[in-house]
Design a protein around this motif. Structure first.
Motif, short mmCIF file in Angstrom:
data_model
loop_
_atom_site.label_atom_id
_atom_site.label_comp_id
_atom_site.label_asym_id
_atom_site.label_seq_id
_atom_site.Cartn_x
_atom_site.Cartn_y
_atom_site.Cartn_z
N PHE A 1 4.68 6.86 -2.90
CA PHE A 1 4.54 7.94 -3.78
C PHE A 1 4.37 9.05 -2.94
O PHE A 1 4.92 8.49 -1.82
CB PHE A 1 3.54 7.62 -4.29
CG PHE A 1 3.05 6.28 -5.91
CD1 PHE A 1 3.37 6.69 -7.00
CD2 PHE A 1 3.48 4.93 -5.50
CE1 PHE A 1 3.39 6.41 -8.26
CE2 PHE A 1 3.29 4.92 -6.54
CZ PHE A 1 3.42 4.91 -8.06
N PRO A 2 3.99 10.20 -2.64
CA PRO A 2 3.58 10.91 -2.02
C PRO A 2 2.81 10.65 -1.13
O PRO A 2 1.92 10.17 -0.88
CB PRO A 2 3.23 12.19 -3.00
CG PRO A 2 3.29 12.24 -4.37
CD PRO A 2 3.77 10.60 -4.49
N THR B 1 8.08 11.24 1.72
CA THR B 1 8.00 12.70 1.47
C THR B 1 7.01 12.67 0.92
O THR B 1 5.94 12.45 0.96
CB THR B 1 8.30 12.40 0.40
OG1 THR B 1 8.57 13.66 -0.87
CG2 THR B 1 8.23 11.28 -0.95
N TYR C 1 7.27 8.17 -10.35
CA TYR C 1 6.82 7.11 -9.26
C TYR C 1 8.64 7.55 -8.73
O TYR C 1 9.36 8.52 -9.31
CB TYR C 1 7.14 5.88 -10.09
CG TYR C 1 7.85 6.15 -10.64
CD1 TYR C 1 8.63 4.70 -10.20
CD2 TYR C 1 7.30 6.11 -12.07
CE1 TYR C 1 10.11 4.63 -11.60
CE2 TYR C 1 8.67 5.37 -12.87
CZ TYR C 1 10.22 4.59 -12.43
OH TYR C 1 10.98 4.75 -13.70
N GLY C 2 8.71 7.03 -7.16
CA GLY C 2 9.65 7.32 -6.92
C GLY C 2 10.26 5.29 -6.97
O GLY C 2 9.99 4.70 -6.40
N PRO D 1 1.91 12.22 -10.13
CA PRO D 1 2.90 10.61 -9.93
C PRO D 1 0.91 9.84 -10.56
O PRO D 1 0.13 10.17 -10.29
CB PRO D 1 1.74 11.56 -8.06
CG PRO D 1 2.29 12.34 -8.01
CD PRO D 1 2.20 12.73 -9.03
N ALA E 1 15.79 6.45 -8.83
CA ALA E 1 15.14 6.77 -9.60
C ALA E 1 15.13 7.19 -11.24
O ALA E 1 15.27 7.26 -12.18
CB ALA E 1 13.96 8.79 -9.25
N ARG F 1 7.96 14.24 -12.07
CA ARG F 1 8.99 12.45 -11.69
C ARG F 1 7.04 12.17 -11.39
O ARG F 1 6.03 12.51 -11.33
CB ARG F 1 9.33 11.89 -10.50
CG ARG F 1 10.33 12.84 -11.16
CD ARG F 1 11.28 11.95 -11.88
NE ARG F 1 12.72 12.26 -12.23
CZ ARG F 1 13.76 12.85 -11.33
NH1 ARG F 1 14.12 11.58 -10.74
NH2 ARG F 1 15.26 13.20 -12.37
N CYS G 1 14.94 13.80 -2.35
CA CYS G 1 14.02 13.24 -2.39
C CYS G 1 12.63 13.87 -1.71
O CYS G 1 11.91 13.60 -1.98
CB CYS G 1 13.81 11.31 -2.49
SG CYS G 1 14.21 10.94 -3.52
N ARG H 1 5.91 15.08 -2.02
CA ARG H 1 5.44 14.72 -2.71
C ARG H 1 7.42 14.46 -3.36
O ARG H 1 8.01 14.59 -2.77
CB ARG H 1 6.11 17.02 -3.31
CG ARG H 1 7.07 17.61 -3.38
CD ARG H 1 6.46 19.41 -3.42
NE ARG H 1 5.87 19.48 -2.04
CZ ARG H 1 6.32 19.86 -0.77
NH1 ARG H 1 8.26 19.58 -0.83
NH2 ARG H 1 5.49 20.16 0.17
N LEU H 2 6.82 13.94 -5.16
CA LEU H 2 7.97 13.62 -5.80
C LEU H 2 8.48 14.98 -6.30
O LEU H 2 8.02 16.15 -6.23
CB LEU H 2 7.19 12.70 -6.65
CG LEU H 2 6.78 11.38 -6.52
CD1 LEU H 2 6.58 10.44 -7.89
CD2 LEU H 2 7.79 10.68 -5.45
#
Length: 442
Positions: A114-115, A46, A55-56, A435, A148, A53, A325, A48-49
């Motif tokens: 993370f991204p 991904t 963290y994912g 993040p 998440a 957020r 996500c 971006r989150l």
């Protein structure tokens, strides 16, 4: 845990049609052009989150492995594709014998991301890898979003138990997946019996307002429930007057009443009043359960309230405002020919704006400080630096078409708690922010 762990039979339908048509039409065109057999590497990540957020959470890996194993084109499915005129006969013949025989690597389920994190990497021929795009993304995007949200709610709840009760707020298959993802993220029980059956998640449930309204009086309803389920049951006390209901509940069940549930009103105020009333009635060990459209912010606001457990539905199964996500599945490397030893070369989308991607088969590692706290997500395409060699995040999931990383759901749940605990403390703040780890490319 799943039904295989429990020794229970379960029907396993094909997942081959959980896909977009263009995956199949790309396959047909690649077969015609002679490029379908080129060795290819796809990665899930991904850019971006979701906004705010920190963290994912990787959720759904176990379901992805099931989906890959069951991605089969039987005669019924092939007949559907033939009847619709979607594919030509050579492509249908190729699909009849399809089995994924490639490799899949990924972040283990429950790990944080993370991204840019290469959450999953699929390697094989273009033909076999491209077919898995839609089903992998649909599972990971949904389950990671719910996991998440569950993780954030778990942090807000602290040591207090969380009950997932969102089955009626999503479609029936999504409810089972959401229950699994919620348990992964830190929830303790589910109201969904299908999830309990399939994944071994503890189930809970007693009664709704309809049960009270069915009876001539609230006392009659409480008496019927206690006679059936015992004094340790949970009685719903906000159908009419809460104070009167609590008094009646203790009179019917005695001071050993298990719990009362509050599903409406000013939960903070009512919880304090109910706790005081229960104590005055001698029901000092009777617990208070609250429900009513909770999310992580509402749970956090009740931290000082005499609440013993939370039940969460809508906000949980919809990702608490972020039901996906934004994960993508991109070709990052491929061979120039179908020759078995042909070397891979990086490829990448170079469109304008935020949709460009970074080519090359990637590794990922997490840098830690001397106290074991994570400081950065490090991603590269070359050699792994020696200091990060034992901190790599991707693990083998499928090898030459065989699943090699199946595990109980509790293992992924424990992994998530450990991974979250290694993040900087600010990761658990509910206030909006960036993040908690920066992504470094080397």
């Amino acid at each position: 845990m799943n039904t295989a762990d429990l020794g229970l039979p379960v029907a396993v339908p094909s997942t081959a049609l959980f896909t977009d048509q263009y995956e199949l039409t790309m396959l047909q065109a690649a077969l015609r052009s002679g490029t379908a057999g080129r060795r290819s590497v796809f990665e899930v990540f991904t850019r971006r989150l979701p906004e705010g957020r920190r963290y994912g959470v990787v959720g759904g890996t176990g379901r992805v492995l099931d989906a890959v194993e069951n991605f089969r084109f039987d005669e019924t499915i092939l007949g559907f594709l033939r009847e619709r005129g979607i594919l030509d006969e050579p492509t249908l013949a190729w699909l009849a014998g399809f089995r994924f025989r490639g490799d899949i690597w990924g972040y283990p389920e429950g790990e944080v991301y993370f991204p840019g994190s290469p959450i999953m990497r699929v390697e094989g021929t273009f033909a076999e890898a491209v077919l898995l795009e839609t089903v992998i993304l649909s599972i990971l995007n949904h389950d990671s979003a719910v996991a998440a949200a569950a993780s954030r709610m778990s942090v807000a709840a602290g040591a207090r138990p969380l009950m997932e009760m969102g089955a009626r707020r999503t479609h029936e298959l999504g409810a089972v997946a959401a229950s699994r993802a919620a348990y992964l993220g830190g929830f303790h029980t589910t109201s969904d019996l299908a999830a309990g059956f399939r994944y071994g998640i503890p189930t809970v449930g007693t009664s709704a307002h309809a049960f009270t309204l069915l009876h001539d009086t609230e006392r009659d309803a409480f008496t019927a429930q206690v006679d059936s389920l015992g004094s340790g049951t949970t009685l719903l006390v906000d159908t009419f007057d809460v104070a009167e209901a609590v008094r009646t509940a203790v009179e019917v069940a005695g001071p050993g009443l298990g719990a009362v549930r509050i599903d409406s009103g000013d939960l903070l105020l009512i919880a304090h009043r109910v706790r005081q009333q229960l104590d005055e009635l001698g029901a000092t060990k009777t617990k208070i359960v609250v429900t009513s459209d909770l999310d992580e912010y509402a749970i956090a606001s009740l931290a000082a309230a005499p609440v013993d457990a939370y039940g969460v539905g809508t906000q949980l199964v919809t990702g608490s405002g972020h039901p996906t996500c934004a994960m993508v599945y991109k070709l990052v490397a491929r061979a120039d020919s179908e020759e078995p030893g042909a070397p891979l070369r990086p490829v990448a989308k170079k469109s304008m704006g935020a949709k460009s991607s970074l080519g090359g088969r990637k590794w990922a590692a997490r840098r830690l400080d001397e106290d074991g706290v994570a400081t950065a997500e490090v991603i590269g395409t070359g050699a792994v630096p020696a200091e990060l060699a034992d901190r790599q995040l991707l693990v083998p999931l499928v090898s030459a078409g065989t699943v090699v990383a199946r595990e109980p759901l509790d293992a992924a749940r424990d992994r998530h708690i450990a991974a979250r605990d290694r993040l900087p403390l600010s990761a658990t703040q509910l206030s909006r922010g960036e993040p908690v780890l920066a992504t470094e490319y080397v």
